[in-house]
Design an enzyme around this catalytic site. Sequence first.
Site, PDB file in Angstrom:
ATOM      1  CB  SER A 124       4.046   5.073 -12.560  1.00 54.34           C
ATOM      2  OG  SER A 124       4.785   5.575 -11.478  1.00 54.34           O
ATOM      3  CE1 TYR A 148       7.214   0.078 -13.335  1.00 48.02           C
ATOM      4  CE2 TYR A 148       7.669   2.178 -12.263  1.00 48.02           C
ATOM      5  CZ  TYR A 148       6.785   1.170 -12.597  1.00 48.02           C
ATOM      6  OH  TYR A 148       5.474   1.254 -12.204  1.00 48.02           O
ATOM      7  CE  LYS A 152       4.280   0.925 -15.419  1.00 50.89           C
ATOM      8  NZ  LYS A 152       3.291  -0.085 -15.802  1.00 50.89           N
TER       9      LYS A 152
HETATM   10  P1  NAD Z   1       2.359  -6.856  -9.019  1.00 46.96           P
HETATM   11  O1  NAD Z   1       3.728  -7.344  -9.346  1.00 46.96           O
HETATM   12  O2  NAD Z   1       1.776  -7.222  -7.716  1.00 46.96           O
HETATM   13  O3  NAD Z   1       1.337  -7.288 -10.163  1.00 46.96           O
HETATM   14  C1  NAD Z   1       1.721  -7.445 -11.508  1.00 46.96           C
HETATM   15  C2  NAD Z   1       1.198  -8.791 -11.968  1.00 46.96           C
HETATM   16  O4  NAD Z   1       1.532  -8.960 -13.352  1.00 46.96           O
HETATM   17  C3  NAD Z   1       1.797  -9.970 -11.223  1.00 46.96           C
HETATM   18  O5  NAD Z   1       0.756 -10.816 -10.777  1.00 46.96           O
HETATM   19  C4  NAD Z   1       2.690 -10.670 -12.256  1.00 46.96           C
HETATM   20  O6  NAD Z   1       2.726 -12.067 -12.054  1.00 46.96           O
HETATM   21  C5  NAD Z   1       2.007 -10.287 -13.545  1.00 46.96           C
HETATM   22  N1  NAD Z   1       2.845 -10.243 -14.742  1.00 46.96           N
HETATM   23  C6  NAD Z   1       4.029  -9.608 -14.928  1.00 46.96           C
HETATM   24  N2  NAD Z   1       4.441  -9.758 -16.182  1.00 46.96           N
HETATM   25  C7  NAD Z   1       3.507 -10.492 -16.831  1.00 46.96           C
HETATM   26  C8  NAD Z   1       3.357 -10.976 -18.158  1.00 46.96           C
HETATM   27  N3  NAD Z   1       4.274 -10.750 -19.090  1.00 46.96           N
HETATM   28  N4  NAD Z   1       2.253 -11.693 -18.447  1.00 46.96           N
HETATM   29  C9  NAD Z   1       1.302 -11.972 -17.518  1.00 46.96           C
HETATM   30  N5  NAD Z   1       1.401 -11.537 -16.246  1.00 46.96           N
HETATM   31  C10 NAD Z   1       2.485 -10.814 -15.913  1.00 46.96           C
HETATM   32  O7  NAD Z   1       2.409  -5.243  -9.188  1.00 46.96           O
HETATM   33  P2  NAD Z   1       1.321  -4.136  -8.805  1.00 46.96           P
HETATM   34  O8  NAD Z   1       1.882  -3.319  -7.709  1.00 46.96           O
HETATM   35  O9  NAD Z   1      -0.006  -4.741  -8.669  1.00 46.96           O
HETATM   36  O10 NAD Z   1       1.384  -3.234 -10.123  1.00 46.96           O
HETATM   37  C11 NAD Z   1       0.481  -3.407 -11.191  1.00 46.96           C
HETATM   38  C12 NAD Z   1       0.796  -2.381 -12.270  1.00 46.96           C
HETATM   39  O11 NAD Z   1       0.721  -1.066 -11.728  1.00 46.96           O
HETATM   40  C13 NAD Z   1       2.191  -2.524 -12.865  1.00 46.96           C
HETATM   41  O12 NAD Z   1       2.126  -2.261 -14.249  1.00 46.96           O
HETATM   42  C14 NAD Z   1       2.974  -1.438 -12.164  1.00 46.96           C
HETATM   43  O13 NAD Z   1       4.051  -0.981 -12.929  1.00 46.96           O
HETATM   44  C15 NAD Z   1       1.910  -0.356 -12.012  1.00 46.96           C
HETATM   45  N6  NAD Z   1       2.203   0.596 -10.919  1.00 46.96           N
HETATM   46  C16 NAD Z   1       2.405   0.106  -9.659  1.00 46.96           C
HETATM   47  C17 NAD Z   1       2.706   0.992  -8.620  1.00 46.96           C
HETATM   48  C18 NAD Z   1       2.960   0.496  -7.229  1.00 46.96           C
HETATM   49  O14 NAD Z   1       3.516   1.254  -6.427  1.00 46.96           O
HETATM   50  N7  NAD Z   1       2.584  -0.722  -6.871  1.00 46.96           N
HETATM   51  C19 NAD Z   1       2.797   2.382  -8.881  1.00 46.96           C
HETATM   52  C20 NAD Z   1       2.570   2.829 -10.182  1.00 46.96           C
HETATM   53  C21 NAD Z   1       2.262   1.918 -11.199  1.00 46.96           C
HETATM   54  N1  UFG Z   2      11.422   5.135   2.307  1.00 54.21           N
HETATM   55  C1  UFG Z   2      12.138   5.020   3.484  1.00 54.21           C
HETATM   56  N2  UFG Z   2      12.521   3.775   3.885  1.00 54.21           N
HETATM   57  C2  UFG Z   2      12.209   2.646   3.187  1.00 54.21           C
HETATM   58  C3  UFG Z   2      11.465   2.772   2.000  1.00 54.21           C
HETATM   59  C4  UFG Z   2      11.098   4.029   1.579  1.00 54.21           C
HETATM   60  O1  UFG Z   2      12.455   6.026   4.125  1.00 54.21           O
HETATM   61  O2  UFG Z   2      12.597   1.549   3.616  1.00 54.21           O
HETATM   62  C5  UFG Z   2      10.973   6.479   1.866  1.00 54.21           C
HETATM   63  C6  UFG Z   2      11.497   6.887   0.497  1.00 54.21           C
HETATM   64  O3  UFG Z   2      12.749   7.502   0.610  1.00 54.21           O
HETATM   65  C7  UFG Z   2      10.399   7.825   0.010  1.00 54.21           C
HETATM   66  C8  UFG Z   2       9.129   7.236   0.639  1.00 54.21           C
HETATM   67  O4  UFG Z   2       9.567   6.431   1.719  1.00 54.21           O
HETATM   68  O5  UFG Z   2      10.597   9.122   0.544  1.00 54.21           O
HETATM   69  C9  UFG Z   2       8.323   6.370  -0.327  1.00 54.21           C
HETATM   70  O6  UFG Z   2       9.172   5.397  -0.906  1.00 54.21           O
HETATM   71  P1  UFG Z   2       8.594   4.125  -1.697  1.00 54.21           P
HETATM   72  O7  UFG Z   2       9.770   3.291  -2.068  1.00 54.21           O
HETATM   73  O8  UFG Z   2       7.515   3.504  -0.907  1.00 54.21           O
HETATM   74  O9  UFG Z   2       7.903   4.770  -2.975  1.00 54.21           O
HETATM   75  P2  UFG Z   2       8.490   5.718  -4.131  1.00 54.21           P
HETATM   76  O10 UFG Z   2       7.753   7.002  -4.047  1.00 54.21           O
HETATM   77  O11 UFG Z   2       9.944   5.752  -4.105  1.00 54.21           O
HETATM   78  O12 UFG Z   2       8.047   4.921  -5.474  1.00 54.21           O
HETATM   79  C10 UFG Z   2       6.789   4.284  -5.653  1.00 54.21           C
HETATM   80  C11 UFG Z   2       6.971   3.039  -6.531  1.00 54.21           C
HETATM   81  C12 UFG Z   2       7.357   3.465  -7.935  1.00 54.21           C
HETATM   82  C13 UFG Z   2       6.336   4.401  -8.482  1.00 54.21           C
HETATM   83  C14 UFG Z   2       6.128   5.575  -7.563  1.00 54.21           C
HETATM   84  C15 UFG Z   2       4.951   6.364  -8.065  1.00 54.21           C
HETATM   85  O13 UFG Z   2       7.984   2.219  -5.991  1.00 54.21           O
HETATM   86  O14 UFG Z   2       7.387   2.326  -8.759  1.00 54.21           O
HETATM   87  O15 UFG Z   2       5.849   5.139  -6.233  1.00 54.21           O
HETATM   88  O16 UFG Z   2       4.736   7.477  -7.304  1.00 54.21           O
HETATM   89  F1  UFG Z   2       6.727   4.847  -9.700  1.00 54.21           F
END
Ligand code: NAD
Ligand code: UFG
Length: 331
Positions: A124, A148, A152
């Site tokens: 991330s 979290y 990572k």
């Molecule tokens: P998500 O929660 O939709 O998907 C994660 C999946 O992993 C889920 O289906 C959950 O059931 C499964 N899971 C969790 N723990 C497990 C375990 N121990 N064994 C088997 N399955 C398990 O999340 P996502 O948004 O698709 O994120 C996927 C990955 O990308 C994560 O590692 C997250 O940290 C990373 N990531 C997400 C974002 C974001 O904004 N969505 C940003 C940066 C990194």
């Molecule tokens: N925001 C609002 N109102 C809301 C939600 C968010 O104003 O209800 C604003 C936040 O303050 C920020 C922007 O929208 O300025 C984006 O916020 P998000 O919560 O959508 O995303 P973040 O950038 O805070 O974080 C996300 C994931 C993290 C990840 C990161 C990577 O939640 O897990 O992106 O860039 F690490």
Amino acid sequence: MNILVTGGAGYIGSHTCVAILQAGHMVIVADNLFNSKAETIDEIKKITGKDVVFHKADMTDEAAVDEIFRSHKLDGVIHFAGFKAVGESVEKPLNYYYNNLVSTMVLAKACLRHGVKRFVFSSSATVYGDNAIPYVETMKLQPTTNPYGETKAMSERILTDIAKANPDFFVSLLRYFNPVGAHESGLIGESPNGIPNNLMPYVTQVAKGKLKKLRVFGNDYPTVDGTGVRDYIHVMDLAEGHVVAVENLTEGVHVYNLGTGQGTSVLQLVKAFEEANNIEIPYEIVGRRPGDLPEYYADAGKAKLELDWTAKHDIFDMCRDAWRFEKNYQE
Ligand code: NAD
Ligand code: UFG
């Protein structure tokens, strides 16, 4: 190739399964369904017209993981499985360290034991912490402020050390910026439990009338209009990034930003959503959310240069596709 996709029933994992299948590879999904539903696997099959093997399994369970590696001849692993809520990680640090780190180690161990060379990891942009923008892969990572983010950074470190000691273990660390949107079919997308923490799912639920109005967290940041700026990336572009990362993976550790290189403010996103979908999004400005950075976006040059990958969708596509999914989605 036969690719094991852990967390493949989740948001980013399911879209990546579609992209991998469409690129002509086979997909084996392993997910414990903690934050997803088995029906998503059917949707992936529906979209692609291809079969997917599904194992309901926990990636911290060494015996279960070993069984999966024994029953398939794998060429690579894409490790999405993990917990991802920043706020919750502060409340439940042990759950986050345990699930995110142990799963990574169990999978790496299985790769070494079974001679699986390619390992792609979901990292991330949060690992950059409070750094200069745009974020570049060569930057020194800043200590993050929540468990979290630490998981990572630690996972990146663990995988890097394993790759250094094992030349037959190739690692790609993909640092995602802000994934949003959904597959254009509207069949798969992001469906968070409870009230969404993230901006786009909050906006789509306001559009649907499930939530009354968006709260904009601060309008006094030193940004274009005072609201927070992020690099939103369409989840299908992100998914394609995984396909090229796993296909091109060679010896060593390779780190890539997956972002567009473009910053969008909260109010710019709201306006784009309104224009793309012809729906008004009521909002109010409230105080800053603790821990938020004012502005960050990717330097996306390395992935373009080395993988020939760039994001193709713009913010309007992201808003249109996010809304199409939300509109269709039945809980
Ligand atoms: P998500 O929660 O939709 O998907 C994660 C999946 O992993 C889920 O289906 C959950 O059931 C499964 N899971 C969790 N723990 C497990 C375990 N121990 N064994 C088997 N399955 C398990 O999340 P996502 O948004 O698709 O994120 C996927 C990955 O990308 C994560 O590692 C997250 O940290 C990373 N990531 C997400 C974002 C974001 O904004 N969505 C940003 C940066 C990194
Ligand atoms: N925001 C609002 N109102 C809301 C939600 C968010 O104003 O209800 C604003 C936040 O303050 C920020 C922007 O929208 O300025 C984006 O916020 P998000 O919560 O959508 O995303 P973040 O950038 O805070 O974080 C996300 C994931 C993290 C990840 C990161 C990577 O939640 O897990 O992106 O860039 F690490």
